[in-house]
Write a protein that holds these residues in place. Structure first.
Motif, PDB file in Angstrom:
ATOM      1  N   VAL A  28       0.456  -1.250   0.009  1.00  0.00           N
ATOM      2  CA  VAL A  28      -0.068  -0.056   0.324  1.00  0.00           C
ATOM      3  C   VAL A  28       1.187   1.294   0.575  1.00  0.00           C
ATOM      4  CG1 VAL A  28      -2.065  -1.007   1.407  1.00  0.00           C
ATOM      5  CG2 VAL A  28      -0.358  -0.208   1.945  1.00  0.00           C
ATOM      6  N   ASN A  29       0.298   2.114  -0.196  1.00  0.00           N
ATOM      7  CA  ASN A  29       0.954   4.042  -0.390  1.00  0.00           C
ATOM      8  C   ASN A  29       1.521   4.420   0.946  1.00  0.00           C
ATOM      9  OD1 ASN A  29      -0.950   5.684   1.233  1.00  0.00           O
ATOM     10  ND2 ASN A  29      -1.289   5.356  -1.297  1.00  0.00           N
ATOM     11  N   HIS A  30       2.693   5.421   1.463  1.00  0.00           N
ATOM     12  CA  HIS A  30       2.721   5.740   2.663  1.00  0.00           C
ATOM     13  C   HIS A  30       1.560   6.290   3.262  1.00  0.00           C
ATOM     14  CE1 HIS A  30       5.690   8.132   5.473  1.00  0.00           C
ATOM     15  NE2 HIS A  30       5.599   7.702   5.069  1.00  0.00           N
ATOM     16  N   SER A  31       0.880   7.399   3.003  1.00  0.00           N
ATOM     17  CA  SER A  31       0.017   7.988   3.440  1.00  0.00           C
ATOM     18  C   SER A  31      -1.265   6.704   4.261  1.00  0.00           C
ATOM     19  CB  SER A  31      -1.344   8.631   3.175  1.00  0.00           C
ATOM     20  OG  SER A  31      -1.320   8.045   1.216  1.00  0.00           O
ATOM     21  N   THR A  32      -1.452   5.711   3.825  1.00  0.00           N
ATOM     22  CA  THR A  32      -2.887   4.121   4.163  1.00  0.00           C
ATOM     23  C   THR A  32      -1.683   4.257   5.482  1.00  0.00           C
ATOM     24  OG1 THR A  32      -3.523   3.709   1.601  1.00  0.00           O
ATOM     25  CG2 THR A  32      -3.399   2.865   3.774  1.00  0.00           C
ATOM     26  N   VAL A  33      -0.415   3.673   5.229  1.00  0.00           N
ATOM     27  CA  VAL A  33      -0.321   3.352   7.155  1.00  0.00           C
ATOM     28  C   VAL A  33      -0.510   4.339   7.705  1.00  0.00           C
ATOM     29  CG1 VAL A  33       1.877   2.429   7.515  1.00  0.00           C
ATOM     30  CG2 VAL A  33       1.596   1.674   5.219  1.00  0.00           C
ATOM     31  N   PHE A  34       0.098   5.211   7.400  1.00  0.00           N
ATOM     32  CA  PHE A  34      -0.048   6.318   8.410  1.00  0.00           C
ATOM     33  C   PHE A  34      -1.398   6.932   9.045  1.00  0.00           C
ATOM     34  CE2 PHE A  34      -0.694  11.051   9.553  1.00  0.00           C
ATOM     35  CZ  PHE A  34       0.378  11.287  10.761  1.00  0.00           C
ATOM     36  N   ARG A  35      -2.168   7.085   7.788  1.00  0.00           N
ATOM     37  CA  ARG A  35      -3.505   7.348   8.130  1.00  0.00           C
ATOM     38  C   ARG A  35      -4.267   5.539   9.178  1.00  0.00           C
ATOM     39  NH1 ARG A  35      -5.140   7.387   3.963  1.00  0.00           N
ATOM     40  NH2 ARG A  35      -6.695   5.490   3.591  1.00  0.00           N
ATOM     41  N   ARG A  36      -3.852   5.055   9.167  1.00  0.00           N
ATOM     42  CA  ARG A  36      -4.512   3.410  10.232  1.00  0.00           C
ATOM     43  C   ARG A  36      -3.907   3.374  11.070  1.00  0.00           C
ATOM     44  NH1 ARG A  36      -7.231   0.137   6.295  1.00  0.00           N
ATOM     45  NH2 ARG A  36      -7.770  -1.314   7.996  1.00  0.00           N
ATOM     46  N   ILE A  37      -2.789   3.976  11.424  1.00  0.00           N
ATOM     47  CA  ILE A  37      -2.227   3.697  12.614  1.00  0.00           C
ATOM     48  C   ILE A  37      -2.044   5.062  13.291  1.00  0.00           C
ATOM     49  CG2 ILE A  37       0.433   3.835  13.905  1.00  0.00           C
ATOM     50  CD1 ILE A  37      -0.102   1.335  12.434  1.00  0.00           C
ATOM     51  N   LYS A  38      -2.924   5.936  12.991  1.00  0.00           N
ATOM     52  CA  LYS A  38      -3.163   7.202  13.588  1.00  0.00           C
ATOM     53  C   LYS A  38      -4.043   6.837  13.694  1.00  0.00           C
ATOM     54  CE  LYS A  38      -3.165  12.353  13.002  1.00  0.00           C
ATOM     55  NZ  LYS A  38      -4.941  12.186  13.271  1.00  0.00           N
ATOM     56  N   GLY A  39      -5.275   6.100  13.307  1.00  0.00           N
ATOM     57  CA  GLY A  39      -6.857   5.932  13.412  1.00  0.00           C
ATOM     58  C   GLY A  39      -7.247   4.632  14.505  1.00  0.00           C
ATOM     59  N   LEU A  40      -5.567   3.921  14.989  1.00  0.00           N
ATOM     60  CA  LEU A  40      -5.765   2.480  15.638  1.00  0.00           C
ATOM     61  C   LEU A  40      -5.340   3.435  16.859  1.00  0.00           C
ATOM     62  CD1 LEU A  40      -6.448  -0.051  16.121  1.00  0.00           C
ATOM     63  CD2 LEU A  40      -3.822  -0.152  15.965  1.00  0.00           C
ATOM     64  N   GLU A  41      -4.435   4.387  17.472  1.00  0.00           N
ATOM     65  CA  GLU A  41      -4.449   5.025  18.511  1.00  0.00           C
ATOM     66  C   GLU A  41      -5.831   6.065  18.775  1.00  0.00           C
ATOM     67  OE1 GLU A  41       0.440   5.421  17.783  1.00  0.00           O
ATOM     68  OE2 GLU A  41      -0.791   6.844  17.432  1.00  0.00           O
ATOM     69  N   GLU A  42      -5.769   6.257  18.044  1.00  0.00           N
ATOM     70  CA  GLU A  42      -7.321   7.103  17.980  1.00  0.00           C
ATOM     71  C   GLU A  42      -8.603   6.431  18.693  1.00  0.00           C
ATOM     72  OE1 GLU A  42      -8.247   9.801  14.996  1.00  0.00           O
ATOM     73  OE2 GLU A  42      -6.749  10.854  15.619  1.00  0.00           O
ATOM     74  N   LYS A  43      -8.970   5.325  18.744  1.00  0.00           N
ATOM     75  CA  LYS A  43      -9.930   4.259  18.936  1.00  0.00           C
ATOM     76  C   LYS A  43      -9.442   3.461  19.795  1.00  0.00           C
ATOM     77  CE  LYS A  43     -10.976   2.681  13.904  1.00  0.00           C
ATOM     78  NZ  LYS A  43     -10.725   1.557  13.637  1.00  0.00           N
ATOM     79  N   LEU A  44      -8.098   3.576  20.329  1.00  0.00           N
ATOM     80  CA  LEU A  44      -7.489   2.527  21.797  1.00  0.00           C
ATOM     81  C   LEU A  44      -7.434   3.820  22.706  1.00  0.00           C
ATOM     82  CD1 LEU A  44      -5.245   0.001  20.275  1.00  0.00           C
ATOM     83  CD2 LEU A  44      -7.058   0.276  21.193  1.00  0.00           C
ATOM     84  N   GLY A  45      -6.922   4.892  22.425  1.00  0.00           N
ATOM     85  CA  GLY A  45      -6.840   5.930  23.244  1.00  0.00           C
ATOM     86  C   GLY A  45      -5.202   6.606  24.029  1.00  0.00           C
ATOM     87  N   VAL A  46      -4.181   5.374  22.744  1.00  0.00           N
ATOM     88  CA  VAL A  46      -2.867   5.527  23.331  1.00  0.00           C
ATOM     89  C   VAL A  46      -2.019   5.260  22.752  1.00  0.00           C
ATOM     90  CG1 VAL A  46      -3.182   3.886  25.281  1.00  0.00           C
ATOM     91  CG2 VAL A  46      -2.302   3.161  23.322  1.00  0.00           C
ATOM     92  N   ARG A  47      -0.747   6.354  22.794  1.00  0.00           N
ATOM     93  CA  ARG A  47       0.244   5.998  21.702  1.00  0.00           C
ATOM     94  C   ARG A  47       1.012   5.302  21.789  1.00  0.00           C
ATOM     95  NH1 ARG A  47       2.228  10.414  19.173  1.00  0.00           N
ATOM     96  NH2 ARG A  47       4.528   9.949  19.466  1.00  0.00           N
ATOM     97  N   LEU A  48       0.990   4.351  20.659  1.00  0.00           N
ATOM     98  CA  LEU A  48       1.278   2.753  20.369  1.00  0.00           C
ATOM     99  C   LEU A  48       3.026   3.572  20.056  1.00  0.00           C
ATOM    100  CD1 LEU A  48      -1.577   1.330  18.769  1.00  0.00           C
ATOM    101  CD2 LEU A  48      -0.781   1.080  20.473  1.00  0.00           C
ATOM    102  N   PHE A  49       2.974   3.758  19.437  1.00  0.00           N
ATOM    103  CA  PHE A  49       4.749   3.937  18.495  1.00  0.00           C
ATOM    104  C   PHE A  49       5.513   5.605  19.101  1.00  0.00           C
ATOM    105  CE2 PHE A  49       2.573   1.405  15.165  1.00  0.00           C
ATOM    106  CZ  PHE A  49       3.603   0.356  15.571  1.00  0.00           C
TER     107      PHE A  49
END
Length: 286
Positions: A28-49
């Motif tokens: 996939v492209n770079h922006s897709t990975v960034f968006r999915r990680i950012k979205g996952l952190e927002e869902k969980l309410g924590v920083r993962l990285f």
């Protein structure tokens, strides 16, 4: 969490350490990975990285999640292999990973012959210096240069490939056919990079690089061979990538690679994998 897909992106970034590595793994492209990680952190309410320039390092919360993700991923892979292992159709895809030299020189005519025998089977050839993970189904069959194949894989040794020093005669300087670090010291040498450093001949060369003049480096054996062909210097290479290159001699130690054909034990009953494995074994074993 909406799907396993969110965790796949997380796992890819955690294991590769970067968005770029995850992008390449997932296709996939770079922006897709960034968006999915950012979205996952927002869902969980924590920083993962934690971000360090382009590197991504797991936080404490990320490490806890990674333990669970690995457990889930292993269970999913087990189920997928079980289902695929029982497939008895001779139609569909077979993914073969192999060293780049084999991918360019030895395999293409054999795969053309195999396709004529089994037109319903689509071959995906993955030439890579890294060992793809067969447990994760990154490939179905591996042609792997190793002297110690993993115990969880099954297969057989096809051949033994010697390593020799290759380069044009103008670099030989009247040397005999056996070279040492000392006799290499006056010659321009092509060295290894990254994944190649897992190979014992390359580790030997790197250990003695202070005594050897490294004029260029490459991260694949085919890349090293290409630099030799261009006249930049000499290189220590296995025979399968040295097509057309004149051998200068050997080192004062025995370096060789055994080529194994391997698959995961869960896939050995799959009709497509079995047919392809048997065909390649018959053609390559010597």
């Amino acid at each position: 969490m909406d799907s396993w897909d969110d965790l796949r992106y997380f796992q890819a970034v955690a294991e590769t350490g970067s968005l770029t590595g995850a992008r390449k793994r997932l296709g996939v492209n770079h922006s897709t990975v960034f968006r999915r990680i950012k979205g996952l952190e927002e869902k969980l309410g924590v920083r993962l990285f934690e971000r360090w320039d382009t590197r991504y390092q797991l936080t404490g919360a990320g490490e806890l999640l990674m333990v669970r993700v690995e457990q889930v991923a292993e269970a999913i892979d087990d189920v997928d292999r079980m289902i695929l292992g029982g497939d008895q159709t001779l139609e569909g895809k077979v993914r073969i990973t192999c060293p780049d030299g084999f991918a360019y020189y030895q395999l293409p005519p054999l795969l053309a012959e195999f396709r004529a025998l089994y037109p319903g089977i689509e071959i995906e050839l993955l030439a890579d210096s890294d060992d793809l993970n067969l447990s994760r189904m990154e490939a179905d069959i591996a042609l792997r240069a190793t002297n110690n194949p993993p115990e969880h894989l099954v297969g057989r040794k096809l051949m033994t490939m010697p390593w020799q020093l290759y380069g044009s005669e103008r670099f030989a300087h009247g040397q005999s056919g056996v070279y040492t670090a000392k006799t290499l010291s006056g010659m321009p040498v092509i060295g290894p990079e990254r994944a190649l450093l897992r190979l014992k001949p390359m580790q030997w060369l790197e250990k003695h690089c202070s005594a050897v003049s490294i004029v260029a480096r490459a991260n694949t054996l085919m890349g090293m061979a290409a630099l030799v062909k261009a006249g930049l210097g000499v290189a220590l290479l296995p025979d399968d990538v040295a097509d057309g290159l004149p051998p200068l001699g050997t080192l004062d130690r025995d370096f060789h690679s055994d080529l194994w054909l391997l698959t995961h034990r869960d896939l050995r009953s799959n009709a497509r994998v079995k047919a392809c494995s048997q065909f390649l074994t018959e053609r390559l074993m010597r």
